[in-house]
Scaffold this active site. Structure first.
Site, mmCIF file in Angstrom:
data_model
loop_
_atom_site.group_PDB
_atom_site.id
_atom_site.type_symbol
_atom_site.label_atom_id
_atom_site.label_comp_id
_atom_site.label_asym_id
_atom_site.label_seq_id
_atom_site.Cartn_x
_atom_site.Cartn_y
_atom_site.Cartn_z
ATOM 1 N N SER A 112 1.021 -0.893 0.250
ATOM 2 C CA SER A 112 0.069 0.304 -0.189
ATOM 3 C C SER A 112 0.959 1.202 0.001
ATOM 4 O O SER A 112 0.123 1.969 -0.238
ATOM 5 C CB SER A 112 -0.901 0.611 0.936
ATOM 6 O OG SER A 112 -0.142 0.323 2.531
ATOM 7 N N LYS A 155 -6.594 3.804 8.369
ATOM 8 C CA LYS A 155 -5.306 5.066 7.814
ATOM 9 C C LYS A 155 -6.449 6.039 7.847
ATOM 10 O O LYS A 155 -5.289 7.261 8.113
ATOM 11 C CB LYS A 155 -5.344 4.000 6.467
ATOM 12 C CG LYS A 155 -4.437 2.416 6.468
ATOM 13 C CD LYS A 155 -4.674 2.232 5.081
ATOM 14 C CE LYS A 155 -3.439 1.381 4.795
ATOM 15 N NZ LYS A 155 -2.962 1.105 3.817
#
Length: 240
Positions: A112, A155
């Site tokens: 990611s 996140k």
């Protein structure tokens, strides 16, 4: 949640460097997720790149010290392939790039951070700054298309909490893959901040879109700056 609270305190008092305002060349905020037993929380992480004279190589510092898992290693290889596809069709790429998660002292894995690493690499080569009031997550393929990641909600929450603790400026926000939009189940506090334009969530499909937000430069301007940076490295290598 002790580790989460400790991490934020250490960031707020400056022990961990992570800016949420201003601009920097070659450094950018990435978004990670930490899992401790039943607890998972988002942890922003500063990712940096530096460029020097070399022959088409990228040094993944995390891998060289055995802190990088196989999926993260794959993400860096995707970055190498993107650079070769985008800039290496008519020339040998004359650089050596070093990539690292700053102040990271444990193992990391996942792809990611791939888009974040691309932005940091382009900034280091082109010499243009990136916004520090934005944080980024997203995997990429070899042609720069941004792909889905896990833990999007955690996140976003991790970076939002840091920005809120420092004071929301109305410019801070996150970049995430468009393919993750349907995964979002955000707290009402974050939704209210987005609605009042105190915090922003940008969904993107390609790194060109992300670079426009982070640097204000068009794809053509980014390419020009990167080629100029590589020209300077070639001249230095040849002693000109």
């Amino acid at each position: 949640s002790l580790d989460q609270e400790w991490q934020q305190r250490e960031t707020l008092d400056g022990t961990y460097r992570l800016d949420t305002e201003g601009e920097q060349i070659g450094s950018l905020n990435g978004l990670t997720v930490v899992s401790l037993g039943p607890m998972s929380f988002g942890r922003p992480a500063r990712i940096s790149a530096v460029a020097g004279i070399g022959d088409e190589s990228i040094l993944n510092i995390e891998r060289d010290v055995d802190l990088s898992g196989p999926i993260h290693n794959k993400g860096v290889l995707m970055l190498e392939s993107y650079m070769r596809w985008r800039f290496g069709q008519t020339r040998v790429l004359p650089y050596k790039i070093s990539l690292a998660f700053d102040q990271s002292y444990g193992p990391i894995d996942g792809d990611s951070a791939s888009s974040t690493e691309i932005y940091a690499t382009l900034s280091a080569l082109g010499g243009f700054p990136l916004r520090q009031d934005l944080a980024v997550t997203g995997a990429v393929d070899m042609k720069g298309n941004v792909m889905a990641i896990g833990g999007a909600n955690a996140k976003i929450r991790g970076f939002f909490e840091l920005c809120k603790a420092r004071g929301l400026t109305g410019k801070q926000g996150v970049l995430l893959p468009q393919s993750n939009v349907n995964d979002l189940m955000l707290d009402e506090e974050i939704i209210a901040a987005v609605r009042s334009r105190q915090f922003h969530i940008y969904s993107i499909q390609h790194v060109d879109e992300g670079m426009k937000l982070l640097s204000g430069l068009s794809p053509a301007a980014v390419a020009k700056a990167v080629h100029q940076g590589m020209d300077a490295l070639e001249k230095a290598k040849d002693g000109k």
